[in-house]
Design a protein around this motif. Sequence first.
Motif, short mmCIF file in Angstrom:
data_model
loop_
_atom_site.label_atom_id
_atom_site.label_comp_id
_atom_site.label_asym_id
_atom_site.label_seq_id
_atom_site.Cartn_x
_atom_site.Cartn_y
_atom_site.Cartn_z
N SER A 1 0.85 -1.19 0.00
CA SER A 1 0.00 0.00 0.00
C SER A 1 0.89 1.24 0.00
O SER A 1 1.99 1.20 0.55
CB SER A 1 -0.89 0.04 1.24
N PRO A 2 0.40 2.31 -0.57
CA PRO A 2 1.18 3.55 -0.46
C PRO A 2 1.28 3.94 1.00
O PRO A 2 0.36 3.72 1.79
CB PRO A 2 0.34 4.57 -1.26
N ALA A 3 2.40 4.53 1.36
CA ALA A 3 2.62 4.88 2.76
C ALA A 3 3.05 6.32 2.86
O ALA A 3 3.56 6.90 1.89
CB ALA A 3 3.69 3.97 3.37
N SER A 4 2.88 6.85 4.06
CA SER A 4 3.29 8.23 4.31
C SER A 4 4.80 8.27 4.51
O SER A 4 5.46 7.23 4.66
CB SER A 4 2.57 8.77 5.54
N ARG A 5 5.33 9.46 4.51
CA ARG A 5 6.77 9.66 4.70
C ARG A 5 7.22 9.04 6.03
O ARG A 5 8.25 8.38 6.13
CB ARG A 5 7.08 11.16 4.65
N GLN A 6 6.40 9.28 7.05
CA GLN A 6 6.76 8.79 8.39
C GLN A 6 6.80 7.27 8.41
O GLN A 6 7.70 6.66 8.99
CB GLN A 6 5.73 9.32 9.40
N GLU A 7 5.80 6.65 7.77
CA GLU A 7 5.77 5.18 7.74
C GLU A 7 6.96 4.62 6.97
O GLU A 7 7.56 3.62 7.36
CB GLU A 7 4.46 4.69 7.11
N LEU A 8 7.35 5.30 5.86
CA LEU A 8 8.50 4.83 5.08
C LEU A 8 9.78 4.96 5.89
O LEU A 8 10.66 4.08 5.85
CB LEU A 8 8.61 5.64 3.78
N GLU A 9 9.92 6.05 6.62
CA GLU A 9 11.12 6.24 7.45
C GLU A 9 11.19 5.14 8.51
O GLU A 9 12.25 4.56 8.77
CB GLU A 9 11.10 7.62 8.12
N GLN A 10 10.05 4.85 9.15
CA GLN A 10 10.04 3.80 10.19
C GLN A 10 10.41 2.46 9.60
O GLN A 10 11.18 1.68 10.19
CB GLN A 10 8.65 3.73 10.83
N ALA A 11 9.87 2.14 8.43
CA ALA A 11 10.15 0.85 7.80
C ALA A 11 11.63 0.75 7.41
O ALA A 11 12.27 -0.28 7.64
CB ALA A 11 9.26 0.66 6.57
N ALA A 12 12.18 1.83 6.85
CA ALA A 12 13.60 1.81 6.45
C ALA A 12 14.49 1.69 7.67
O ALA A 12 15.48 0.93 7.67
CB ALA A 12 13.93 3.08 5.66
N ALA A 13 14.16 2.42 8.73
CA ALA A 13 14.97 2.36 9.96
C ALA A 13 14.91 0.96 10.56
O ALA A 13 15.92 0.45 11.07
CB ALA A 13 14.47 3.41 10.96
N ALA A 14 13.75 0.33 10.51
CA ALA A 14 13.62 -1.02 11.07
C ALA A 14 14.48 -2.00 10.28
O ALA A 14 15.15 -2.86 10.86
CB ALA A 14 12.15 -1.46 11.05
N LYS A 15 14.51 -1.88 8.96
CA LYS A 15 15.34 -2.78 8.14
C LYS A 15 16.81 -2.58 8.46
O LYS A 15 17.58 -3.53 8.60
CB LYS A 15 15.10 -2.51 6.66
N ALA A 16 17.20 -1.29 8.57
CA ALA A 16 18.62 -1.01 8.87
C ALA A 16 19.00 -1.54 10.24
O ALA A 16 20.09 -2.09 10.43
CB ALA A 16 18.87 0.51 8.78
N GLN A 17 18.09 -1.42 11.19
CA GLN A 17 18.37 -1.90 12.54
C GLN A 17 18.53 -3.42 12.55
O GLN A 17 19.39 -3.96 13.27
CB GLN A 17 17.24 -1.48 13.48
N ASP A 18 17.72 -4.12 11.78
CA ASP A 18 17.84 -5.58 11.69
C ASP A 18 19.22 -5.97 11.18
O ASP A 18 19.85 -6.92 11.67
CB ASP A 18 16.77 -6.15 10.75
N LYS A 19 19.70 -5.22 10.17
CA LYS A 19 21.05 -5.51 9.65
C LYS A 19 22.10 -5.27 10.72
O LYS A 19 23.05 -6.05 10.87
CB LYS A 19 21.34 -4.60 8.46
N LEU A 20 21.92 -4.20 11.47
CA LEU A 20 22.90 -3.88 12.51
C LEU A 20 22.90 -4.94 13.60
O LEU A 20 23.95 -5.30 14.14
CB LEU A 20 22.56 -2.52 13.14
N ASN A 21 21.74 -5.45 13.94
CA ASN A 21 21.67 -6.47 14.98
C ASN A 21 22.46 -7.71 14.61
O ASN A 21 22.96 -8.44 15.48
CB ASN A 21 20.21 -6.85 15.26
N GLU A 22 22.55 -7.98 13.32
CA GLU A 22 23.35 -9.14 12.89
C GLU A 22 24.83 -8.86 12.94
O GLU A 22 25.63 -9.76 13.13
CB GLU A 22 22.94 -9.53 11.47
N LEU A 23 25.19 -7.58 12.80
CA LEU A 23 26.63 -7.24 12.75
C LEU A 23 27.21 -7.00 14.13
O LEU A 23 28.34 -7.39 14.42
CB LEU A 23 26.83 -5.97 11.90
N ILE A 24 26.46 -6.33 14.98
CA ILE A 24 27.00 -5.91 16.29
C ILE A 24 26.89 -7.08 17.27
O ILE A 24 25.81 -7.66 17.42
CB ILE A 24 26.22 -4.70 16.85
#
Lengths: 392, 94
Positions: free
Chosen positions: A326-349
């Motif tokens: 579904s189309p999402a708002s700017r805020q929802e896109l930022e939250q989704a992108a941040a969550a993906k990046a955090q998942d990657k970090l959790n694997e590295l740190i």
Amino acid sequence: MRFGVWHYLSGYVIIDIKGKNLERFLNRVVQSGGDIWHVRRTGSESVRACVSVATFYALRPIVRQCGVRISIAAKRGAVVSLSRFRFRKALLYGWMVVLALIIAASRYVWIVDVSGCDRVDADKLIASLKDMGVGIGTHKRAVATYSLGQRLMATDERIAWAGVSISGVVLKIEISEAGETKPDTSQSTEPTSLYAAKDGIVTELKVIDGKAKVNVGDAVVKGQELVSGILRNDEFGFITTAARGAVSANVIYVVSAKAGPTIEKLSLSGTEAYYNAVKLFGICIADEPEYASYTDETVCEYELTGCILPLKAERRLRQETIVKQSPASRQELEQAAAAKAQDKLNELIPHSATIISKHTEYETDADDAVTAIIRIMTEENIAEARGIYGQQ
Amino acid sequence: MKKPRRMIRLGHRVGQIMDIPLEAIGDTVKICIIADSFASIENYKGVFECTESLIRLRTAYGIVRIEGENLSLGELRSERAVINGRVKSVAFEN
């Protein structure tokens, strides 16, 4: 009085004796073997006493001989109480049935009480018990408490000890959780050196064995030697040892992830249905429509007045939800992108790292997708043991 | 009818020699008083008088007089009588 309980069970009568020859009457009763007690004077020509039921029936000839009059003041005893039920047999049998049901129900487990769970999930523990055939409604004799504790310990390695006991109708389970596993401190006999596993700036140096090759504040790169296992010796030239220690350094991680322009999120599918629900003491009875995923909304609520029981009726709307792009708002896109990046970090740190600082930036692409860039600085041990010449 | 004194003394003598409790021999009356609220009389013959302040019992040794307040015959059996209430004095009447 030691015979008090017996007198109550067999039943007795409190009588008033009136006349002139009261002492004669008492002597005659005693001589005839009658059971009489609590004799006390109540007037100049009256006495009150307690007699057993059998003695009361045998008093007639004695009363006639002594010329006294007796009257019943009260009747006491279990026999007298039970005789009141002779015209209310249903009530008596009902009480007996209730008593029998309570006795029968007390032979089963009705409550499972789990204590001591911190990391271990109590619901999973109860589910494990159900798989073993123990739960609410199980006969107490079917619960082997000792072996059950042993089996519970085997279900989860975090459980150091499990104790099972039955108190009344409650099955009590006490858990002691195991502590964190300690790191392996066994010493290696092969000569090794410590090398940097990541780039960073050294903040702390702890050398147990070996010679430090860096100082606090030095910038090191991945693969650089930190603690050497080769030691200079005047007698032999050099000797080797297994280098041991810890080298803490500030490490920077930079991770980015993209989300958009559409994201997967829960949306209404358009299917909905109204249904009714009845609540009593927190228990809800409703004919609910079955959807895999849904949201519920209470449209209206009614409370039945004039009813002894606290009944509540509700009219609810259930709407089916599905996951779709579904189309999402700017805020929802930022939250989704941040969550993906955090998942990657959790694997590295690593888990033992301490986060010093965290900074997140967002960039918008031409297609309206949002990229989240997270920069994290941690302090962690970057030393890893390798052969003295750097071989793995 | 009271026993002759000679017979009573003979019974006591035999009891002393054989270490038998005196109240088990014949009609020897035994009176036990616990504090001032309980009196037990064994081997009594009958109730002579019973009021709230005075109870008199017939025994082989005469009449036993128990004076007090709120007296009642708690237990009345052929061999034992128990008196409850506030016992002030116990005496033998001639």
